[in-house]
Design an enzyme around this catalytic site. Sequence first.
Site, short mmCIF file in Angstrom:
data_model
loop_
_atom_site.label_atom_id
_atom_site.label_comp_id
_atom_site.label_asym_id
_atom_site.label_seq_id
_atom_site.Cartn_x
_atom_site.Cartn_y
_atom_site.Cartn_z
CD GLU A 65 -71.47 25.73 46.75
OE1 GLU A 65 -71.10 25.10 45.75
OE2 GLU A 65 -70.72 26.07 47.68
CD GLU A 75 -71.18 22.94 51.26
OE1 GLU A 75 -70.08 22.86 50.67
OE2 GLU A 75 -72.26 22.72 50.71
C1 GAL Z 1 -69.28 23.07 47.86
C2 GAL Z 1 -70.48 22.17 47.56
C3 GAL Z 1 -70.35 20.80 48.18
C4 GAL Z 1 -68.98 20.26 47.94
C5 GAL Z 1 -68.02 21.20 48.55
C6 GAL Z 1 -66.60 20.71 48.53
O1 GAL Z 1 -69.13 24.02 46.89
O2 GAL Z 1 -71.64 22.77 48.03
O3 GAL Z 1 -71.31 19.94 47.65
O4 GAL Z 1 -68.77 20.15 46.57
O5 GAL Z 1 -68.06 22.42 47.85
O6 GAL Z 1 -65.82 21.52 49.36
#
Ligand code: GAL
Length: 733
Positions: free
Chosen positions: A382, A455
């Site tokens: 990210e 994610e």
């Molecule tokens: C994303 C990140 C993860 C975690 C996640 C929580 O932005 O890549 O490490 O923080 O959010 O939903």
Amino acid sequence: MQRIVTPLLEHWYFRPGFVPRDAADPATEGFVPVCLPHTVREMPCSYFSVQDFQGLSCYKRRLNLKEEWKNHRIFVDFDGVMTAARVFCNGREAGTHKGGFTPFSVEITDFLRWDGGDFLAVEVDSTERPDTPPFGYVVDYVCFGGIYREVTLRAVPPAHIRNVKTEARDVMAPRKALALRADLQGVPAGAVLAASLWDGDTRLAACETALAPGAQTAELLLQDLDVRRWELDDPALYTLRVTLHSGADTDEVRLRTGFRIARFTPRGFFLNEKSIKLRGLNRHQQYPYQGYAMPWRAQYQDADLLKRELHLNIVRTSHYPQSPHFLDRCDEIGLLVFEELPGWQHIGDAAWQEQSCRDLEAMIRRDWNHPSIVLWGVRINESLDDHDFYARTNALARALDPTRQTGGVRYLEHSELLEDVYTINDFSHDGTNAGLRDPRAVTGLTRDVPYLVTEHSGHIYPTKRFDNEERLLEQALRHLRVLDAAAADPRISGAIGWCAFDYNTHKDFGSGDKVCYHGVMDMFRLPKFAAAVYRSQTEEEPVLEPLTRWTRGDRCAAQITPLVICTNCEEVRVIVNGVDQGKFTPDRSNYPSLAHPPVVLRQLSGGWGDDWNGAEFIGYRGGKEVARQRYTADPTPAALELRANAAALTAGPWDTTRIVCRLVDSYGHPLPYDFTPVQLTAEGPGQIIGPGLRSLLGGEIAFWVRTTGEEGTLRVTVNTPEGLTAAVTLPVK
Ligand code: GAL
């Protein structure tokens, strides 16, 4: 001479703090004896201060060198030390390392005295050093300190093998080939490199090549191999032996390898030319109390749980290279892996970026022989676009390993695509809209590219295992909708949800107690409703999981519908209060693309003020009953259950297993609002990890036990104040 490899796990001494005298003084007064893997401080699993485990500490160990190791070159191999280490041998600095997720080796040949008093001292710095990824700004995970992975003493002849890289060839042909390259050191005249491939005790093929003196690499090709492909349901592995013969000396390396081709394309992901929709979760490597320091069996149990309980086909090692044991197990059970370099949103200065490239190189060199790994993550999770940095990491990964594609996890739309796969964290689903965005809208490109969702869900809908039913249900529904959206679009290789297990984090994230409750399981690996979403997408076993605690008044307005049943059954019969409500089929209209949509009951008669009764759910496949779940309207504690994930443990360096304790009603469901305190006790050669007095959380807890070295019988008992008791017995051999 031959290669001799000796684990250095036991007989270490540890003390917080490091003073200059420690490097040269073998004395261990004030130290405690420890066995690796080791955490610098056992931490509570919530409401702790991250300062409490940070700082310098000292590990010491005597080296009981054997006469026959003389004339060898001697290395100490560290698999992982968080965050940085200085290694001293007999008071002299032999090596240093920065970066808590990558292995390093320190040569001590020239520092040894061979007088019986040789010793190592290691200064471990477990602070969040801004010069070392992932640190430098805020990070949504905690990196617990210590020599938290294994250490090995390696004695090799002067002519030795440094590393071996294998590449499977002709994978789709009936007869396959294996190309290998060995990196060599100290090759004299007349040396020969030999390789052989083995299936258990059967030698399948062999070849060798003469080496020029001083050769630093050599390539060999094993051909005409009658081997099986590495598949998710048949992850065939073979052992490669590579031997360097130089005069009377031999140096042999053994490693496992598999034959497969993995490809992300604009039309999805293919393993051995078969299209596979990827369904995965992200995993952090933390464990309650022990932090990062858990030995092989715990790593194996995590991989088994992801593959065999949650029925995933991929895991992302967010956000760093994880334990070699975890990856070994993924190879063995057929669980694909997306592995990425350490980091979290922040990119540091030039020196930091150098360090990041070193991490990337170390990760790829360590892991390039794992058939389970199908993608290298070469971008700091990210982070923003950075052309120069990411042109460099991509070039580095491709040069080191041209057989695997690269990904770089971003949340950015229209981000510069320097990688082979556009890997995106898509958190757009808010419960009302589409599960995922359109790939072209995200990439901003006018052509389709390989595309993977890395994610979703996570912080958008944090959910505790002991939350109320509506919240648990909504978390599950969101995962269902995203999986359906991923399944609907052939351009999307799949979706890897955030995340498998709840995890410890910094004050800037989570629920204020240093926990992000984003898992489909809690940090003890106990399932929330959302776990059933993943479980039900399998053909391997019948799954029938009504997402209900079957109560009249836990949801608002005394509702029990919509009642969502995660299942792979073709029909589910519902019986309430002995009255057959009929058979229900999966909801294909709302989840048209999922392999196994849930069954959704929208209406059941009865409401506030009516008599409340039990229910029964019966699942059918091919017209036959394959699963049944019963719920009582009047749950009371019927039994205390205890189940260990392992049947036996090993003596010697510490071993561990997870144990689950559940206070269940007469139909075996944990009592969701029971918070009874329980006393955990271990008798025999073992200890409970963490406190012995706990509260059940929603009728269940899990914990780990560790062995103390000796053989014997380990008996673990759980007692409630009401006099319920349960025990498991584990032989320790
Ligand atoms: C994303 C990140 C993860 C975690 C996640 C929580 O932005 O890549 O490490 O923080 O959010 O939903």
